[in-house]
Write a protein that holds these residues in place. Sequence first.
Motif, PDB file in Angstrom:
ATOM      1  N   MET A 261       0.828  -1.203   0.000  1.00 14.08           N
ATOM      2  CA  MET A 261       0.000   0.000   0.000  1.00 14.08           C
ATOM      3  C   MET A 261       0.866   1.258   0.000  1.00 14.08           C
ATOM      4  SD  MET A 261      -2.955  -1.149  -0.346  1.00 14.08           S
ATOM      5  CE  MET A 261      -3.761   0.457  -0.265  1.00 14.08           C
ATOM      6  N   THR A 262       2.010   1.173   0.687  1.00 15.04           N
ATOM      7  CA  THR A 262       2.950   2.312   0.650  1.00 15.04           C
ATOM      8  C   THR A 262       3.427   2.559  -0.777  1.00 15.04           C
ATOM      9  OG1 THR A 262       3.683   1.843   2.901  1.00 15.04           O
ATOM     10  CG2 THR A 262       5.142   3.172   1.520  1.00 15.04           C
ATOM     11  N   GLN A 263       3.735   1.463  -1.502  1.00 16.61           N
ATOM     12  CA  GLN A 263       4.175   1.596  -2.893  1.00 16.61           C
ATOM     13  C   GLN A 263       3.088   2.213  -3.766  1.00 16.61           C
ATOM     14  OE1 GLN A 263       7.361   0.545  -4.886  1.00 16.61           O
ATOM     15  NE2 GLN A 263       6.129   2.281  -5.548  1.00 16.61           N
ATOM     16  N   VAL A 264       1.845   1.768  -3.595  1.00 16.91           N
ATOM     17  CA  VAL A 264       0.738   2.326  -4.363  1.00 16.91           C
ATOM     18  C   VAL A 264       0.553   3.812  -4.011  1.00 16.91           C
ATOM     19  CG1 VAL A 264      -1.754   2.226  -4.760  1.00 16.91           C
ATOM     20  CG2 VAL A 264      -0.430   0.114  -4.608  1.00 16.91           C
ATOM     21  N   GLY A 265       0.660   4.132  -2.712  1.00  9.17           N
ATOM     22  CA  GLY A 265       0.508   5.520  -2.283  1.00  9.17           C
ATOM     23  C   GLY A 265       1.584   6.433  -2.863  1.00  9.17           C
ATOM     24  N   VAL A 266       2.803   5.920  -2.912  1.00  7.00           N
ATOM     25  CA  VAL A 266       3.902   6.709  -3.487  1.00  7.00           C
ATOM     26  C   VAL A 266       3.608   7.039  -4.948  1.00  7.00           C
ATOM     27  CG1 VAL A 266       6.326   6.623  -4.202  1.00  7.00           C
ATOM     28  CG2 VAL A 266       5.672   5.916  -1.902  1.00  7.00           C
ATOM     29  N   VAL A 267       3.125   6.064  -5.700  1.00  3.07           N
ATOM     30  CA  VAL A 267       2.811   6.288  -7.113  1.00  3.07           C
ATOM     31  C   VAL A 267       1.647   7.266  -7.270  1.00  3.07           C
ATOM     32  CG1 VAL A 267       1.941   5.170  -9.219  1.00  3.07           C
ATOM     33  CG2 VAL A 267       3.718   4.065  -7.859  1.00  3.07           C
ATOM     34  N   LEU A 268       0.612   7.098  -6.436  1.00  3.03           N
ATOM     35  CA  LEU A 268      -0.546   7.984  -6.514  1.00  3.03           C
ATOM     36  C   LEU A 268      -0.166   9.431  -6.216  1.00  3.03           C
ATOM     37  CD1 LEU A 268      -3.327   5.825  -4.786  1.00  3.03           C
ATOM     38  CD2 LEU A 268      -3.268   6.534  -7.186  1.00  3.03           C
ATOM     39  N   LEU A 269       0.572   9.629  -5.129  1.00  2.05           N
ATOM     40  CA  LEU A 269       0.916  10.992  -4.733  1.00  2.05           C
ATOM     41  C   LEU A 269       1.916  11.628  -5.693  1.00  2.05           C
ATOM     42  CD1 LEU A 269       1.199  10.534  -0.847  1.00  2.05           C
ATOM     43  CD2 LEU A 269      -0.657  11.627  -2.129  1.00  2.05           C
ATOM     44  N   TYR A 285      -0.809   8.695 -16.237  1.00  2.00           N
ATOM     45  CA  TYR A 285      -1.004   8.538 -14.797  1.00  2.00           C
ATOM     46  C   TYR A 285      -1.920   7.343 -14.509  1.00  2.00           C
ATOM     47  CZ  TYR A 285      -2.560   9.684 -10.038  1.00  2.00           C
ATOM     48  OH  TYR A 285      -2.869   9.643  -8.706  1.00  2.00           O
ATOM     49  N   PHE A 286      -3.023   7.249 -15.260  1.00  2.00           N
ATOM     50  CA  PHE A 286      -3.952   6.134 -15.085  1.00  2.00           C
ATOM     51  C   PHE A 286      -3.265   4.798 -15.408  1.00  2.00           C
ATOM     52  CE2 PHE A 286      -6.891   3.080 -16.958  1.00  2.00           C
ATOM     53  CZ  PHE A 286      -7.843   2.963 -15.969  1.00  2.00           C
ATOM     54  N   ALA A 287      -2.454   4.784 -16.463  1.00  2.00           N
ATOM     55  CA  ALA A 287      -1.763   3.558 -16.853  1.00  2.00           C
ATOM     56  C   ALA A 287      -0.834   3.095 -15.740  1.00  2.00           C
ATOM     57  CB  ALA A 287      -0.989   3.790 -18.148  1.00  2.00           C
ATOM     58  N   PHE A 288      -0.087   4.043 -15.124  1.00  2.00           N
ATOM     59  CA  PHE A 288       0.825   3.664 -14.039  1.00  2.00           C
ATOM     60  C   PHE A 288       0.074   3.166 -12.816  1.00  2.00           C
ATOM     61  CE2 PHE A 288       4.347   5.531 -16.315  1.00  2.00           C
ATOM     62  CZ  PHE A 288       5.437   4.843 -15.825  1.00  2.00           C
ATOM     63  N   VAL A 289      -1.093   3.806 -12.520  1.00  2.00           N
ATOM     64  CA  VAL A 289      -1.893   3.335 -11.386  1.00  2.00           C
ATOM     65  C   VAL A 289      -2.362   1.889 -11.633  1.00  2.00           C
ATOM     66  CG1 VAL A 289      -4.056   3.662 -10.119  1.00  2.00           C
ATOM     67  CG2 VAL A 289      -2.629   5.629 -10.683  1.00  2.00           C
ATOM     68  N   SER A 290      -2.753   1.593 -12.892  1.00  2.00           N
ATOM     69  CA  SER A 290      -3.170   0.230 -13.233  1.00  2.00           C
ATOM     70  C   SER A 290      -1.997  -0.734 -13.170  1.00  2.00           C
ATOM     71  CB  SER A 290      -3.787   0.201 -14.638  1.00  2.00           C
ATOM     72  OG  SER A 290      -4.922   1.052 -14.711  1.00  2.00           O
ATOM     73  N   TYR A 291      -0.854  -0.295 -13.732  1.00  2.00           N
ATOM     74  CA  TYR A 291       0.307  -1.188 -13.801  1.00  2.00           C
ATOM     75  C   TYR A 291       0.917  -1.468 -12.433  1.00  2.00           C
ATOM     76  CZ  TYR A 291       0.451  -0.981 -18.915  1.00  2.00           C
ATOM     77  OH  TYR A 291       0.166  -1.110 -20.249  1.00  2.00           O
ATOM     78  N   ILE A 292       0.864  -0.476 -11.545  1.00  2.00           N
ATOM     79  CA  ILE A 292       1.482  -0.698 -10.236  1.00  2.00           C
ATOM     80  C   ILE A 292       0.722  -1.763  -9.458  1.00  2.00           C
ATOM     81  CG2 ILE A 292       0.181   1.059  -8.963  1.00  2.00           C
ATOM     82  CD1 ILE A 292       3.879   0.057  -8.553  1.00  2.00           C
ATOM     83  N   ASN A 293      -0.607  -1.846  -9.659  1.00  2.00           N
ATOM     84  CA  ASN A 293      -1.374  -2.914  -9.021  1.00  2.00           C
ATOM     85  C   ASN A 293      -1.050  -4.267  -9.649  1.00  2.00           C
ATOM     86  OD1 ASN A 293      -3.371  -1.800  -6.939  1.00  2.00           O
ATOM     87  ND2 ASN A 293      -3.623  -0.366  -8.637  1.00  2.00           N
TER      88      ASN A 293
END
Length: 598
Positions: A261-269, A285-293
Amino acid sequence: MDRKDGTMAKERYKSLWDLTRDQRGRYSASIAALLIAIGMSLLVPLATRSAIDEIVLGGASPWWLLIAGAVIVLFSLSSALCMYAKGRWVAEASHGVAKQARERLFDHLQHLPCTYFDRADTGDLVQRCTSDVDTLRIFLTTQLVQIGRAVLMLVILVPLLAFLDLRMTALSLAVIPFIIVFSTWFFRRVKTLFAKADASEGAMTSVLQENLTGIRVARAFGRQGFEIARFGEHAAAYRDDSFAVSRLKARYWGLSDLLCMTQVGVVLLGGAAWVFDGSLTVGTYFAFVSYINMLVWPIRQLGQILTELGKAVVAMGRIEEILEVSRESNDGDPIVAPKQPGRIAVRNLSFAHADGTRALTDVSFCVEPAETLAIVGPPGAGKSTLMHLLVRLYDFTEGAIELDGRDLSRIERTAVRSRICAALQDPFLFSRTVGENVKIGRDDASATEVVDAAETACVHDSIESFEQGYDTMVGERGVTLSGGQRQRISLSRAILADPDVLILDDTLSAVDSKTEGRIRSAMSARHGRRTTLIIAHRLSTLAHADRILVLTEGRVREHGTHAELVNRGGPYARLWKLQSTFESELAADMVPGRGEGS
């Protein structure tokens, strides 16, 4: 982990890999389907990115958006179909490996020396053939391909992320090394705990198997409470060891979730900040949010993969412990002599058990073809040990045993056992029909031959009284039959095998005197057809033998005919007098009209 443990772990991994040899085609197809599925799933965010950026920039036509939506659906459907194919193929492969492993284990157990089973716990062996093999199957079904998925994700996704945006790629990978290091630490810890829990489960299974086998003894002596408490101790130990594993897993999942969740939060912020300053498009930005998951959760599953790998390695080690035991040798001449003559010569034979206990010392005697030799002696005299040596259940180290002039140790065990058949002291019956139990030594025997053997053993009438006759199922170990019936069925299958040498190891101890007399008469009718060795404590069973051998503390004390031994006045004569007097008094007491008041 020291060098020895590391070497052993590598050997376990290699053994695990070798198990998949016949199913690698299916596993390869599964990985190929997984690769296509990953490719399709990775294209979905790219198509979505393009659509979002076109919408944000205001240049997207309805037709273009419709096509983009259709492409996304097509990619998703293709990915789902490939994942189905992957799941099916990997399941088929894993069940095939488990079947092969069980068959290999069972085959190996069938060929291990008797000395191994003298020390092994049956319940633990059962667990290794069932639970431990199932552990391997679960790992190969759920986790083996997942390892490929995690690797493919890293190999394919990281370059793709770098192509889209280097800054976001750096953010996306910031916490990943910590997750990997934490997973590796967890794997090392959990493997040790799994080994301990597996050993506890094996001990608990052994107690359960032993108690169920001897449940009548426990009840006869009112020991249910003691046995329940004993099982409870092992169940508690297994619970505690399993709880230690669960506690460690709970810590791992909690901390790994925090890291992910920290990793996802870092990408989001970080991505949001760059979107606001205009250096990153909304679509990217949307692509990275999808890819990080897609990236972080499979890596987070690395802990589960390593957990199952740890269990699989421990299970493989327990299986290998059986497979590494050398098989019973079958060296020698593959000679099966004709049905006669069956001459046995024993010269200066000595034998000691694995713990060093001496069972036989300098034993010598000879049995001529078609002769009957009776062997008598107190418990622990070495009578049964001698019989075990004759059928090569154990191998002697001093002296010699010859069968028709050939050294027994130089004849293949299978050839020896095709000529020498023993009705052992413990009349074990399988959970099959009565007829199948009688035909254990000769599957091709006709119904007439089966009945003939049963009549000789005086058990035919008893079998016919059963509701389904020879098709009656007997319980496990023959518990639905009386002791005498079990012994006579065991005798009948030895007779049916029609060997050159027949060994009867206290086969009639649970049979009444009247029935024993009938069996003796039937056996006498066959006298001269084969060499026979008889062990018994009831001397009336032995009196008809051509010669009698008296064993005491593993040595030959007396040797001769019944008349010679009685006239000699030695141990046999004294025992004969005692038994004869007792039987005479018992017969007199059984006469009607005689009793305590007469």
